[in-house]
Design an enzyme around this catalytic site. Structure first.
Site, PDB file in Angstrom:
ATOM      1  N   LYS A   1       0.771   4.765   6.839  1.00  0.00           N
ATOM      2  CA  LYS A   1       0.222   5.533   5.713  1.00  0.00           C
ATOM      3  C   LYS A   1       0.816   6.944   5.760  1.00  0.00           C
ATOM      4  O   LYS A   1       1.499   7.323   6.688  1.00  0.00           O
ATOM      5  CB  LYS A   1      -1.305   5.642   5.794  1.00  0.00           C
TER       6      LYS A   1
ATOM      7  N   SER B   1       0.794  -1.237   0.000  1.00  0.00           N
ATOM      8  CA  SER B   1       0.000   0.000   0.000  1.00  0.00           C
ATOM      9  C   SER B   1       0.826   1.287   0.000  1.00  0.00           C
ATOM     10  O   SER B   1       0.301   2.348  -0.322  1.00  0.00           O
ATOM     11  CB  SER B   1      -0.964   0.018   1.181  1.00  0.00           C
TER      12      SER B   1
END
Length: 196
Positions: free
Chosen positions: A88, A50
């Site tokens: 993230k 990701s």
């Protein structure tokens, strides 16, 4: 008592004393390392794609747990939507309006287009349109490989509306230390400098 016996006893006492000191130093060292790990610096590995190409599967990063409040552009480790440690990039902080997308398919923050050179090659800002205002004390987080990232966009229909509390941020990733060939210090991408 002979001189030889006294000397033997002295050597034995020094051995015992040296052994005790070694054990004490070892225990002290482990204790300090555990305190640092718990409160100052953590090491985290990357389990998914990701954040590619910024972070690849099995990369390892050091995280500064004392870095303060997360800022736009920071890569952070946090207690994720499923309760697991997740990594993230911070796109929006409290008060920011984050919109996808403008006519050139870029995110805008507070009306200004965000240049994102860190995105996975051939990827795009988002396949999902959204318009959110980040509540105070929260952050809006997205992966760099947007088409492969289950980030804030994937959790917008849940009670927290995709936002993560600043209190759930464990720390800021500062260094990729493994593999050695890709070691780097993370800095805030230039595109965030013009956002107010």
């Amino acid at each position: 008592m002979t001189a030889v016996t006294k000397k033997a006893e002295g050597v034995e006492k020094k051995k015992k004393s040296g052994f005790r000191e070694t054990i004490l130093l070892l225990v002290l060292g482990v204790g300090i390392a555990l305190l640092l790990q718990a409160f100052v610096v953590g090491s985290f590995y990357i389990p998914s794609e990701s954040m590619q190409n910024t972070l690849k599967i099995n990369d390892r990063v050091f995280v500064n747990k004392l870095a303060g409040a997360p800022e736009r552009g920071d890569i952070v480790v946090f207690k994720g939507w499923n309760g697991e440690d997740t990594i993230k990039r911070v796109i929006g902080v409290g008060g920011d309006r984050v919109v996808c997308c403008d006519s050139k398919k870029r995110l805008t923050i507070n009306g200004k287009a965000l240049d994102e050179p860190y995105l996975y090659p051939g990827d795009f800002a988002s396949g999902d349109k959204f318009d959110v205002t980040v509540p105070q004390g929260k952050v809006w987080l997205m992966g760099d490989h947007r088409s492969a990232s289950a980030d804030a966009r994937s959790h917008m229909e849940e009670p927290g509306e995709g936002f993560i509390s600043v209190d759930d941020v464990i720390g800021k990733a500062v260094v990729r230390y493994w593999p050695l060939s890709r070691g780097t210090i993370f800095t805030t991408p230039d595109g965030f400098a013009k956002i107010e």
